[in-house]
Design a protein around this motif. Structure first.
Motif, PDB file in Angstrom:
ATOM      1  N   THR A 149       0.196   7.868  45.180  1.00 26.98           N
ATOM      2  CA  THR A 149      -0.838   9.306  45.472  1.00 26.98           C
ATOM      3  C   THR A 149      -0.275   9.755  46.860  1.00 26.98           C
ATOM      4  O   THR A 149      -0.643  10.991  47.288  1.00 26.98           O
ATOM      5  CB  THR A 149      -2.017   8.853  45.488  1.00 26.98           C
ATOM      6  N   LEU A 150       0.781   9.267  47.320  1.00 23.33           N
ATOM      7  CA  LEU A 150       1.494   9.463  48.640  1.00 23.33           C
ATOM      8  C   LEU A 150       2.604  10.640  48.372  1.00 23.33           C
ATOM      9  O   LEU A 150       3.434  10.144  47.686  1.00 23.33           O
ATOM     10  CB  LEU A 150       1.887   8.573  49.609  1.00 23.33           C
ATOM     11  N   ALA A 151       2.610  11.891  48.813  1.00 27.92           N
ATOM     12  CA  ALA A 151       3.732  12.716  48.356  1.00 27.92           C
ATOM     13  C   ALA A 151       4.885  12.112  49.334  1.00 27.92           C
ATOM     14  O   ALA A 151       4.604  11.855  50.271  1.00 27.92           O
ATOM     15  CB  ALA A 151       3.536  13.967  48.956  1.00 27.92           C
ATOM     16  N   PRO A 152       6.212  12.464  48.911  1.00 29.77           N
ATOM     17  CA  PRO A 152       7.394  11.786  49.244  1.00 29.77           C
ATOM     18  C   PRO A 152       7.580  12.360  51.035  1.00 29.77           C
ATOM     19  O   PRO A 152       7.836  11.445  51.601  1.00 29.77           O
ATOM     20  CB  PRO A 152       8.580  12.262  48.475  1.00 29.77           C
ATOM     21  N   ASP A 153       7.244  13.614  51.076  1.00 26.51           N
ATOM     22  CA  ASP A 153       7.176  14.217  52.272  1.00 26.51           C
ATOM     23  C   ASP A 153       6.504  13.585  53.243  1.00 26.51           C
ATOM     24  O   ASP A 153       6.754  13.490  54.471  1.00 26.51           O
ATOM     25  CB  ASP A 153       7.147  15.781  52.267  1.00 26.51           C
ATOM     26  N   GLU A 154       5.116  13.368  52.701  1.00 29.40           N
ATOM     27  CA  GLU A 154       4.076  12.835  53.680  1.00 29.40           C
ATOM     28  C   GLU A 154       4.653  11.183  54.042  1.00 29.40           C
ATOM     29  O   GLU A 154       4.304  10.768  55.149  1.00 29.40           O
ATOM     30  CB  GLU A 154       2.882  12.764  52.901  1.00 29.40           C
ATOM     31  N   LEU A 185      14.321   7.757  50.660  1.00 34.70           N
ATOM     32  CA  LEU A 185      15.421   6.953  51.441  1.00 34.70           C
ATOM     33  C   LEU A 185      16.516   7.948  51.910  1.00 34.70           C
ATOM     34  O   LEU A 185      16.973   7.839  53.023  1.00 34.70           O
ATOM     35  CB  LEU A 185      15.918   5.903  50.444  1.00 34.70           C
ATOM     36  N   PRO A 186      17.164   8.851  51.087  1.00 33.97           N
ATOM     37  CA  PRO A 186      18.166   9.511  51.501  1.00 33.97           C
ATOM     38  C   PRO A 186      17.841  10.397  52.587  1.00 33.97           C
ATOM     39  O   PRO A 186      18.669  10.709  53.497  1.00 33.97           O
ATOM     40  CB  PRO A 186      18.517  10.560  50.312  1.00 33.97           C
ATOM     41  N   LYS A 187      16.618  11.117  52.328  1.00 31.42           N
ATOM     42  CA  LYS A 187      16.074  12.153  53.591  1.00 31.42           C
ATOM     43  C   LYS A 187      15.910  11.264  54.800  1.00 31.42           C
ATOM     44  O   LYS A 187      16.183  11.823  56.102  1.00 31.42           O
ATOM     45  CB  LYS A 187      14.832  12.640  53.135  1.00 31.42           C
ATOM     46  N   GLU A 190      19.458  10.679  56.630  1.00 30.75           N
ATOM     47  CA  GLU A 190      19.869  11.862  56.937  1.00 30.75           C
ATOM     48  C   GLU A 190      19.157  12.137  58.247  1.00 30.75           C
ATOM     49  O   GLU A 190      19.758  12.410  59.451  1.00 30.75           O
ATOM     50  CB  GLU A 190      19.610  12.794  56.255  1.00 30.75           C
ATOM     51  N   TRP A 191      17.988  11.930  58.260  1.00 30.61           N
ATOM     52  CA  TRP A 191      16.987  12.153  59.446  1.00 30.61           C
ATOM     53  C   TRP A 191      17.650  11.145  60.638  1.00 30.61           C
ATOM     54  O   TRP A 191      17.633  11.733  61.859  1.00 30.61           O
ATOM     55  CB  TRP A 191      15.611  12.028  59.122  1.00 30.61           C
ATOM     56  N   LEU A 192      17.743  10.011  60.333  1.00 27.94           N
ATOM     57  CA  LEU A 192      18.109   9.001  61.414  1.00 27.94           C
ATOM     58  C   LEU A 192      19.478   9.404  62.031  1.00 27.94           C
ATOM     59  O   LEU A 192      19.861   9.449  63.008  1.00 27.94           O
ATOM     60  CB  LEU A 192      18.422   7.620  60.675  1.00 27.94           C
ATOM     61  N   SER A 193      20.570   9.977  61.112  1.00 21.87           N
ATOM     62  CA  SER A 193      21.806  10.308  61.784  1.00 21.87           C
ATOM     63  C   SER A 193      21.516  11.707  62.494  1.00 21.87           C
ATOM     64  O   SER A 193      22.333  11.442  63.809  1.00 21.87           O
ATOM     65  CB  SER A 193      22.855  10.288  60.633  1.00 21.87           C
ATOM     66  N   LEU A 194      20.776  12.458  62.030  1.00 18.74           N
ATOM     67  CA  LEU A 194      20.658  13.771  63.049  1.00 18.74           C
ATOM     68  C   LEU A 194      20.042  13.415  64.416  1.00 18.74           C
ATOM     69  O   LEU A 194      20.204  14.108  65.041  1.00 18.74           O
ATOM     70  CB  LEU A 194      19.837  14.624  62.092  1.00 18.74           C
ATOM     71  N   ASN A 195      19.138  12.324  64.442  1.00 19.19           N
ATOM     72  CA  ASN A 195      18.622  11.919  65.479  1.00 19.19           C
ATOM     73  C   ASN A 195      19.244  10.658  66.361  1.00 19.19           C
ATOM     74  O   ASN A 195      18.447  10.151  67.352  1.00 19.19           O
ATOM     75  CB  ASN A 195      17.004  11.598  65.277  1.00 19.19           C
ATOM     76  N   GLU A 196      20.440  10.683  65.852  1.00 21.61           N
ATOM     77  CA  GLU A 196      21.305   9.653  66.349  1.00 21.61           C
ATOM     78  C   GLU A 196      20.942   8.156  66.683  1.00 21.61           C
ATOM     79  O   GLU A 196      20.785   7.178  67.561  1.00 21.61           O
ATOM     80  CB  GLU A 196      21.741  10.243  67.961  1.00 21.61           C
ATOM     81  N   TYR A 197      20.191   7.944  65.258  1.00 22.44           N
ATOM     82  CA  TYR A 197      19.919   6.485  65.058  1.00 22.44           C
ATOM     83  C   TYR A 197      20.712   5.759  64.216  1.00 22.44           C
ATOM     84  O   TYR A 197      21.491   6.437  63.561  1.00 22.44           O
ATOM     85  CB  TYR A 197      18.559   6.351  64.434  1.00 22.44           C
TER      86      TYR A 197
END
Ligand SMILES: [Zn+2]
Length: 204
Positions: A149-154, A185-187, A190-197
């Motif tokens: 019931t949880l949207a992936p973006d949420e 997972l892929p998003k 990507e977010w982690l690498s953009l935020n230098e994690y």
């Protein structure tokens, strides 16, 4: 109630269990519970490979003993194996001895001294016995990837808004979670690498 980030008082109360990792860099720790699942785990490994991510897989012994090939792939790709018990039993309903035996059975199959109790359910008096043989690994952030019931973006937002260096994040390499996980997972990677994690395994 959805408890996404574990509150500080809980982590302090059970300080002998691992809730987050000590880090000096921007490192987070991805974990996948309840596998290995032949329909899902190889695709999780492929995403991790693509983004150069590292993770720890908390497998149940019952599934792991049928999936020797996937276990080998997990290790070969530089990831870590964890133990999620032989059966996925609810520790709140178990005697300490029974919880210990289920943990040990899973440990023999996965070969891992990292133990995550199913559902995170564990009484403090069970933990004394379990800790003689394993490190108890809980988590910092629960993704709720299994909640359809949880949207992936949420789901992604819940993770990224709570993430800190040292966070341990829980996903599930199961068919139930895959519709959400395959998007999140892929998003997240990507977010982690953009935020230098960067990501790492939990050391055994
Ligand atoms: Zn589980």
């Amino acid at each position: 109630m959805m408890l996404i980030a574990i509150p500080g008082w809980l982590k302090k109360l059970f300080a002998g269990w691992i809730w987050q990792m000590p880090v000096t860099k921007n490192t987070v720790f991805l974990t996948f519970d309840d596998g290995p699942t032949p329909e899902v785990t190889p695709m999780v490994l492929a995403f991790l490979y693509k983004y150069q991510g590292k993770a720890t897989f908390f497998c149940t012994g019952k599934k792991a003993e049928k999936q020797a090939g996937i276990l080998q792939e997990i290790i070969k790709n530089g990831h870590q194996l964890g133990n999620h018990g032989y059966h996925h039993l609810d520790g709140f309903n178990l005697k300490a001895r029974k919880h210990f035996e289920n943990m040990m059975h899973g440990k023999r199959i996965t070969g891992s001294s990292l133990y995550r109790p199913p559902y995170g359910h564990l009484w403090p008096w069970q933990s004394t016995l379990l800790k003689k043989e394993s490190k108890i690994v809980m988590w910092t952030i629960m993704s709720y990837d299994f909640d359809n019931t949880l949207a992936p973006d949420e789901c992604l937002h819940n993770i990224t808004q709570h993430i800190k260096p040292g966070s341990i994040i829980v996903f599930h390499d199961t068919e139930k979670a895959w519709p959400t996980l395959s998007i999140v997972l892929p998003k997240l990677l990507e977010w982690l690498s953009l935020n230098e994690y960067c990501t790492d395994i939990i050391p055994g």
